[in-house]
Design an enzyme around this catalytic site. Structure first.
Site, short mmCIF file in Angstrom:
data_model
loop_
_atom_site.label_atom_id
_atom_site.label_comp_id
_atom_site.label_asym_id
_atom_site.label_seq_id
_atom_site.Cartn_x
_atom_site.Cartn_y
_atom_site.Cartn_z
N ASP A 111 0.85 -1.20 0.00
CA ASP A 111 0.00 0.00 0.00
C ASP A 111 0.88 1.24 0.00
O ASP A 111 1.66 1.46 0.92
CB ASP A 111 -0.86 0.00 1.27
CG ASP A 111 -1.79 1.20 1.33
OD1 ASP A 111 -2.86 1.15 0.71
OD2 ASP A 111 -1.43 2.22 1.98
N TYR A 168 2.81 9.81 -0.07
CA TYR A 168 3.87 9.22 0.77
C TYR A 168 5.27 9.49 0.21
O TYR A 168 6.27 9.25 0.89
CB TYR A 168 3.70 7.70 0.92
CG TYR A 168 2.42 7.25 1.58
CD1 TYR A 168 1.56 8.15 2.19
CD2 TYR A 168 2.06 5.91 1.60
CE1 TYR A 168 0.37 7.73 2.78
CE2 TYR A 168 0.88 5.48 2.19
CZ TYR A 168 0.04 6.40 2.77
OH TYR A 168 -1.12 5.98 3.35
P1 NDP Z 1 0.64 0.96 11.94
O1 NDP Z 1 -0.49 0.78 12.88
O2 NDP Z 1 0.89 -0.02 10.88
O3 NDP Z 1 1.93 1.13 12.85
C1 NDP Z 1 3.19 1.42 12.34
C2 NDP Z 1 4.10 1.74 13.51
O4 NDP Z 1 4.23 0.59 14.37
C3 NDP Z 1 5.48 2.12 13.08
O5 NDP Z 1 5.94 3.14 13.97
C4 NDP Z 1 6.29 0.85 13.28
O6 NDP Z 1 7.63 1.18 13.60
C5 NDP Z 1 5.60 0.21 14.46
N1 NDP Z 1 5.64 -1.27 14.41
C6 NDP Z 1 5.47 -2.05 13.33
N2 NDP Z 1 5.53 -3.35 13.66
C7 NDP Z 1 5.76 -3.40 14.99
C8 NDP Z 1 5.93 -4.45 15.91
N3 NDP Z 1 5.85 -5.73 15.52
N4 NDP Z 1 6.16 -4.15 17.21
C9 NDP Z 1 6.22 -2.85 17.61
N5 NDP Z 1 6.06 -1.81 16.78
C10 NDP Z 1 5.82 -2.08 15.49
O7 NDP Z 1 0.48 2.46 11.36
P2 NDP Z 1 0.36 3.17 9.96
O8 NDP Z 1 -0.32 4.45 10.26
O9 NDP Z 1 1.65 3.19 9.26
O10 NDP Z 1 -0.69 2.29 9.12
C11 NDP Z 1 -0.33 1.25 8.24
C12 NDP Z 1 -0.44 1.69 6.79
O11 NDP Z 1 -1.76 2.08 6.47
C13 NDP Z 1 0.37 2.93 6.44
O12 NDP Z 1 1.76 2.66 6.40
C14 NDP Z 1 -0.26 3.31 5.14
O13 NDP Z 1 0.17 2.45 4.08
C15 NDP Z 1 -1.73 3.10 5.47
N6 NDP Z 1 -2.37 4.33 6.00
C16 NDP Z 1 -3.36 4.91 5.25
C17 NDP Z 1 -3.95 6.08 5.66
C18 NDP Z 1 -5.02 6.70 4.81
O14 NDP Z 1 -5.37 7.86 5.06
N7 NDP Z 1 -5.55 5.99 3.85
C19 NDP Z 1 -3.57 6.75 6.92
C20 NDP Z 1 -2.58 6.04 7.67
C21 NDP Z 1 -2.03 4.86 7.21
P3 NDP Z 1 8.88 0.75 12.64
O15 NDP Z 1 8.54 1.15 11.24
O16 NDP Z 1 9.99 1.53 13.24
O17 NDP Z 1 9.01 -0.73 12.81
#
Ligand code: NDP
Length: 270
Positions: free
Chosen positions: A48, A53
């Protein structure tokens, strides 16, 4: 349904979309490219991204150099809210497609509804054209409330295949979910890990301990077990692997009910 990392769900136009994939917000530059490459190596088949982004180039490059056939990877990108003037969406799509370096996009979403009904419907008509000429295989929306979805249905336009909204036990969007389900609009959940903000929640931790799993894995299993398309993001290889390891255990009906009880309408603590 038995769930696996490559489980697909059928969208309302017959296209099969993976239930589980990688989110890439804040995954830019070479780290973004590596994150997508690690995910594809680990069995993820859905990626995604979005024009907003700033990583479509890296995402496309990782997909193109993965060694997988194009049809094995499902790529979603999104139209920026500022790109919704008449005809603008067509140009924005072409720019996204060029940056991705792909012939077609599997799913193209309007990222945000914005404030103006005519712009929303104009953009949606543009997306219908892209669907019609095969430049994308499915079209959908993101962050749409029931009122925005109704607008499209009442105008007699193509029913969106997907509505991507925030989704976790702490914010379950039941109204938009129920409306979507009754009209064939598939819910895709973003921020399934609450951006890491609620991983220390006592209830989630207790369920995780009882299964010998991490809190992140419990939140992801909860979402996929509801057959909501789920796209956790991580820039770390070991977390990308950990997040995908949710298909070899099951939450009981009681676990699901306990997690359902966390609904508070929002991800963040008040
Ligand atoms: P998530 O809920 O997926 O969380 C991501 C965060 O959690 C990052 O800081 C990551 O850190 C951390 N993380 C990931 N895996 C673990 C783990 N196993 N243990 C502990 N921490 C963890 O948040 P997002 O907001 O990124 O949502 C996912 C995706 O959804 C986005 O990346 C995007 O593609 C989409 N999205 C769409 C939106 C829209 O408006 N349509 C808005 C927001 C998101 P690290 O990377 O350092 O591991």
């Amino acid at each position: 349904m038995t769930l696996a990392i490559d489980t697909k769900v059928e969208l309302n136009n017959g296209v099969a979309m993976p239930l589980f994939g990688l989110g890439t917000w804040n995954a830019t530059g070479s780290l973004g490219r590596k994150a997508v490459a690690w995910a594809l190596e680990s069995g993820y088949r859905l990626v995604d991204t979005a024009s907003a982004y700033g990583n479509e180039r890296e995402v496309g490059e990782a997909v193109r150099t993965s060694g997988l056939q194009r049809e094995e990877v499902f790529v979603t990108t999104k139209l920026r809210p500022s790109e919704t003037g008449p005809g603008t969406a067509l140009r924005a799509f072409e720019a996204s497609r060029r940056r991705l370096g792909l012939d077609h996009v599997d799913l193209y979403l309007i990222h945000w509804p914005g404030d103006d009904r005519d712009s929303r419907l104009g953009a949606w008509r543009d997306l219908e054209k892209l669907l019609g000429d095969g430049r994308c295989r499915a079209i959908g929306v993101s962050n749409y409330e029931v009122s925005h979805l109704r607008e499209i249905l009442e105008a007699g336009l193509t029913v969106p295949a997907v509505n991507q909204v925030e989704f976790s036990p702490f914010g379950q969007r039941r109204e938009v979910h129920d409306f979507g389900r009754s009209h064939g609009i598939r819910l895709e959940g973003y921020s399934p890990l609450t951006r890491g903000e609620r991983l220390d929640d006592d209830t989630v931790q207790a369920v995780a301990r009882s299964h010998g799993r991490s809190a992140a894995q419990v939140l992801l299993r909860w979402a996929v077990q509801k057959e909501v398309i789920t796209i956790p993001k991580s820039n770390h290889r070991e977390r990308i692997v950990e997040n995908a390891a949710v298909f070899d255990f099951e939450l009981s009906a009681e676990d699901m009910a306990v997690l359902d009880g966390l609904e508070g309408g929002r991800r963040r603590r008040r």
